[in-house]
Design a protein around this motif. Structure first.
Motif, short mmCIF file in Angstrom:
data_model
loop_
_atom_site.label_atom_id
_atom_site.label_comp_id
_atom_site.label_asym_id
_atom_site.label_seq_id
_atom_site.Cartn_x
_atom_site.Cartn_y
_atom_site.Cartn_z
N ARG B 108 43.68 37.73 44.24
CA ARG B 108 44.50 36.52 44.20
C ARG B 108 44.17 35.68 42.96
O ARG B 108 45.06 35.22 42.25
CB ARG B 108 44.22 35.70 45.45
CG ARG B 108 45.37 34.87 45.91
CD ARG B 108 45.00 34.22 47.20
NE ARG B 108 43.75 33.51 47.00
CZ ARG B 108 43.53 32.28 47.44
NH1 ARG B 108 44.43 31.68 48.14
NH2 ARG B 108 42.39 31.68 47.22
N THR B 109 42.87 35.50 42.71
CA THR B 109 42.46 34.70 41.56
C THR B 109 42.97 35.33 40.27
O THR B 109 43.44 34.62 39.37
CB THR B 109 40.93 34.59 41.52
OG1 THR B 109 40.49 33.99 42.72
CG2 THR B 109 40.48 33.76 40.34
N THR B 110 42.89 36.66 40.16
CA THR B 110 43.39 37.32 38.96
C THR B 110 44.88 37.03 38.78
O THR B 110 45.33 36.75 37.66
CB THR B 110 43.14 38.83 39.04
OG1 THR B 110 41.78 39.06 39.37
CG2 THR B 110 43.45 39.50 37.72
N LEU B 112 46.47 34.40 39.87
CA LEU B 112 46.61 32.99 39.47
C LEU B 112 46.25 32.82 38.00
O LEU B 112 46.87 32.04 37.27
CB LEU B 112 45.72 32.11 40.34
CG LEU B 112 46.11 32.01 41.82
CD1 LEU B 112 45.08 31.21 42.59
CD2 LEU B 112 47.48 31.36 41.96
N LEU B 113 45.21 33.55 37.55
CA LEU B 113 44.81 33.45 36.14
C LEU B 113 45.94 33.93 35.23
O LEU B 113 46.08 33.47 34.11
CB LEU B 113 43.54 34.28 35.87
CG LEU B 113 42.25 33.76 36.48
CD1 LEU B 113 41.10 34.68 36.14
CD2 LEU B 113 41.95 32.36 36.00
N HIS B 114 46.73 34.88 35.74
CA HIS B 114 47.88 35.35 34.97
C HIS B 114 49.03 34.36 35.04
O HIS B 114 50.08 34.60 34.46
CB HIS B 114 48.34 36.71 35.49
CG HIS B 114 47.60 37.85 34.88
ND1 HIS B 114 47.78 38.25 33.58
CD2 HIS B 114 46.66 38.68 35.38
CE1 HIS B 114 46.99 39.28 33.32
NE2 HIS B 114 46.29 39.56 34.40
N GLY B 115 48.87 33.29 35.83
CA GLY B 115 49.90 32.26 35.89
C GLY B 115 50.90 32.46 37.01
O GLY B 115 51.97 31.84 37.00
N ARG B 117 52.55 31.98 40.73
CA ARG B 117 52.55 30.90 41.69
C ARG B 117 51.64 31.26 42.84
O ARG B 117 51.43 32.43 43.13
CB ARG B 117 53.97 30.64 42.21
CG ARG B 117 54.84 29.90 41.23
CD ARG B 117 55.82 28.96 41.97
NE ARG B 117 56.16 29.42 43.30
CZ ARG B 117 57.29 30.07 43.61
NH1 ARG B 117 58.15 30.34 42.65
NH2 ARG B 117 57.54 30.43 44.84
N ARG B 118 51.11 30.24 43.53
CA ARG B 118 50.12 30.49 44.56
C ARG B 118 50.65 31.39 45.69
O ARG B 118 49.99 32.35 46.09
CB ARG B 118 49.65 29.16 45.15
CG ARG B 118 48.56 29.26 46.17
CD ARG B 118 48.08 27.89 46.55
NE ARG B 118 47.51 27.21 45.40
CZ ARG B 118 46.23 27.30 45.05
NH1 ARG B 118 45.42 28.01 45.77
NH2 ARG B 118 45.78 26.68 43.98
#
Lengths: 533, 261
Positions: B108-110, B112-115, B117-118
């Motif tokens: 999930r964090t990866t 999000l790091l790619h931009g 949406r949650r």
């Protein structure tokens, strides 16, 4: 076989030294320092020869027992400082456990601490060069000392091995590491306050303690020459025999534990789950908050971060305690908050190195440098700002509670708060830039927070010094105004504005500057942290 | 070099021209040229230390080359790193993950790091963790994963932002046969959906089964590249590989004492 193990130990040592020139410097400096300390101890021991038997006995037995305890406790806490002779590494070889135990026991003595311990242990003979039977006494003392040193190492290894079995899960290891660092950090103040109690102690009580110690394996060997010096040669021999028997028992017990570990060298148990969601579910959307959420979890879960957070609070806690006890002037507790701000502000100054090669995740995802910096800073500030504010208020309450300034003038509280926040924000700003310039080697994830990676000492000291210096310079307006708020409380709000406002501006500049650096040099940073592994 | 004139439509998925990397005096990659057409599965094979990992690192923006260019779908990786990185999912070999996160958190964090949406990142992480058979261990910390599970979660991270090109360094190392089958199926679906895969391996059978194009790398150079048929030229890939990379066993009459009887 024992000889092979000893040679292996020497070869590993030589290899480590050849890989890293700094280690030689550290070794030489550490060795010189140790030699100096050992020399001082030896001089003291020689001086004891002129003291009454009772005094010499109390000093040698007490010191010897401390030495044994030291060798026992330090390796358990400092888990993994020297894995080069980790028993698990011999699991594939067909070495009988008892041979291995003996070899590892002697191998543990190869090295600077071991050599110095032997020197001091055998050197206790100097204290017993007295009376007509001096040669026989000295021989007995040297024998007892040697037994004492071997017992120290054997007990240490036994406890380490047993603990390694009990602590095979990662979570247990994390907990021990954190607890160990905290215990060490608090040991100094604890000893200091104990020292204040000592004069109150009855000397006869101390003598009783020594009497009891002298019959435990901790001090059997150390106590033998005292008996002989008092004429009780029979008791002395009995103690020596008992000491030798205790040593044999320890080695056998250790061999048994070792045999079990060799059958099951792998850490079988693993941690269970990470249900604790770290609270980041409530963070806003966006890449920088994703970074912040990740970093917040690390502050909570990675022992390296936990230790960093805890140790940065040790200094304020100790100073506050001393001020509360009256050992320091109560007014000094005004400095608690600013001190916490200064130390916490430097927390991120080597953050990319703490990521280590895992930093590739940010790089491969193309995380904009500004978002990387902002996220890391936000994760720190989210918990550090409340902590710094609380510390400042606590310090103010301490200062006021002592009756010096009751109640604390609001202006002065605002001044301290301004200085504290100014230092925290300025430090975070400096760290945001510095950690993107050149990471220096940090402990790898999963390593003991005690283990100092090779070649980190000097660059680490330089980077920390630079961070603190730059922080103080940047926060100077807030600090000066905060200090001036003591005589002129109406300056307090100005200090608060300078600390929070100027600090926020500095942080923004630092995040931008560091972000630009990161965008430009990301691959170089990754290469650097990979090289340091 | 002789790679892919026929099926190119737009720019190639990956185009390396004269890539060079030196570490001190040692030249790890010595002028690598390679074209990977869109929709192909290309295997990079070579002995240990051939420069495969170094090449793939430079192709994905993790290691700055000393010379040459790398283009992903027409974008220069080193002139427009952010734009290029949006298009590629990377599974590096031998680099740690952010392993104090749980498997699900990491994916999930990866995302999000790619931009992402949650809600998108959440949904994709759940789906990937399920497809790769990690659902039961989704809440465990990655640091406690086995080597095979770590590979799988890394693959999930490479996929989470729906890249158009996957660059996988040794994706099947330490992966058990069941998981390997799941990964193969996943890759096949990815390619069927228009994606492109570049993977490195030294297991020849696997490359023959999985890839339609091959590049043989040794000593920091591409010795042969093209479709599987072109490169192996009638024999097996392993024969051709040994022939190209020059691997006599050097055993001779040594090790006589190893015989049991």
């Amino acid at each position: 076989m024992v000889a092979v193990l000893l040679r292996l130990r020497l070869a590993l040592w030589r290899g480590a030294l050849r890989r890293d020139a700094w280690r030689v410097v550290v070794l030489v400096l550490g060795g010189l320092w140790g030699l100096g300390a050992a020399g001082a101890v030896l001089v003291g021991l020689a001086a004891l020869a002129g003291a009454p038997v009772e005094v010499a006995r109390a000093v040698v037995v007490g010191g010897g027992a401390l030495l044994v305890v030291g060798w026992t406790v330090v390796p358990v806490v400092a888990f993994g400082t020297d894995p080069s002779l980790d028993p698990a590494r011999f699991a594939t070889l067909s070495v009988p456990p008892r041979t291995l135990a003996t070899g590892l026991l002697l191998g543990a003595l190869v090295g600077v601490p071991g050599a110095l311990t032997i020197l001091v242990g055998v050197g206790t003979a100097l204290a017993w060069l007295r009376g007509p039977a001096a040669p026989a006494l000295a021989l007995l003392a040297a024998l007892g000392g040697a037994l004492g040193v071997l017992t120290a190492v054997a007990l240490g290894r036994l406890v380490t091995s047993a603990a390694a079995g009990a602590l095979s899960g990662r979570r247990a290891r994390d907990a021990t590491a954190v607890g160990g660092v905290l215990a060490l950090a608090l040991a100094g103040p604890a000893l200091a306050s104990a020292g204040e109690l000592v004069p109150a102690l009855d000397l006869r009580v101390a003598a009783r303690v020594v009497d009891v110690l002298a019959w435990t394996p901790l001090a059997l060997g150390w106590a033998a020459p005292a008996d002989a010096a008092a004429g009780a040669w029979g008791t002395a021999l009995a103690r020596l025999l008992l000491a030798a028997a205790a040593l044999v028992a320890l080695v056998l017990a250790w061999a048994a534990v070792l045999a079990r570990r060799l059958e099951q060298p792998r850490d079988a148990s693993a941690g269970r789950s990470a249900r604790r969601r770290g609270g980041s579910a409530r963070l806003p959307d966006g890449v920088r908050w994703a970074v912040a959420g990740r970093c917040l979890r690390y502050w909570w879960r990675d022992p390296r971060y936990v230790v960093a957070a805890a140790t940065s609070l040790v200094l304020p806690v100790v100073l506050g305690g001393l001020a509360a006890l009256g050992s320091l002037p109560a007014a000094s507790s005004w400095a608690l908050g600013p001190l916490a701000g200064l130390v916490l502000g430097a927390a991120l100054h080597n953050d990319v190195a703490l990521d280590g090669p895992a930093f590739w995740t940010h790089l491969a995802a193309g995380v904009p440098g500004v978002d990387d910096r902002a996220g890391r800073s936000a994760a720190l500030l989210l918990w550090a700002v409340p902590v710094v504010v609380a510390t400042t208020l606590l310090g103010a309450a301490l200062a006021a509670g002592s009756g010096l300034l009751a109640p604390a003038p609001l202006g002065r509280v605002a001044g301290a708060l301004g200085a504290a926040l100014g230092l925290l924000l300025a430090g975070t700003a400096v760290s945001a830039v510095l950690s993107a310039v050149r990471p220096y080697p940090a402990q790898a994830a999963g390593e003991s927070p005690f283990s100092q990676p090779s070649g980190a000492a000097l660059p680490g000291a330089l980077a920390q010094g630079l961070t603190l210096l730059a922080t103080v310079l940047l926060a100077l307006p807030a600090v000066v105004l905060g200090v001036l708020a003591a005589p002129w409380p109406w300056l307090g709000p100005a200090a608060l504005a300078a600390g929070a406002g100027l600090g926020a501006l500095e942080l923004r500049a630092g995040v931008r500057r560091g972000g630009a650096l990161l965008d430009r040099r990301g691959p170089e940073l990754l290469a650097a942290v990979r090289r340091d592994r | 070099m002789e790679g892919g004139a026929a099926e190119q439509t737009g720019g190639p998925a990956l185009e390396l021209v004269g890539l060079v990397k030196r570490f001190g005096r040692r030249t790890a990659v010595d002028g690598v040229d390679l074209v990977v057409p869109v929709g192909s599965v290309t295997g990079l094979v070579g002995p240990n230390g051939a420069g495969k990992t170094t090449t793939l690192s430079m192709a994905t923006g993790l290691l700055r080359p000393d010379g040459g260019t790398a283009r992903l779908l027409g974008r220069d990786v080193w002139a427009d790193p952010v734009g290029a990185k949006r298009l590629v999912g990377v599974l590096p070999d031998g680099l740690r993950l952010l392993d104090r996160l749980s498997g699900r958190e990491l994916v999930r964090t990866t995302g999000l790091l790619h931009g992402l949406r949650r809600d998108v990142a959440d949904a994709r992480a759940d789906e990937l963790v399920g497809v790769l058979g990690l659902a039961d261990q989704g809440e465990e910390l990655v640091v406690d994963y086995s080597a095979g599970m770590t590979k799988k979660v890394a693959l999930a991270c490479a996929l989470v932002h729906a890249p158009r090109l996957l660059v996988l360094d040794e994706p099947f190392e330490a992966v058990d046969p069941l998981s390997a089958a799941a990964i193969r199926e996943l890759l096949a679906r990815f390619v069927a959906g228009g994606g492109t895969v570049v993977l490195s391996s030294h297991v020849m059978e696997l490359v023959e089964r999985l890839c339609d194009r091959v590049a043989v790398v040794a000593g920091g150079r591409v010795l042969a590249a093209g479709t599987l048929e072109e490169v192996r030229g009638g024999g097996t890939l392993e024969e051709r590989f040994v022939e190209l990379a020059g691997g006599a066993s050097g055993l001779g009459e040594g090790l006589a004492w190893l015989r049991s009887s």
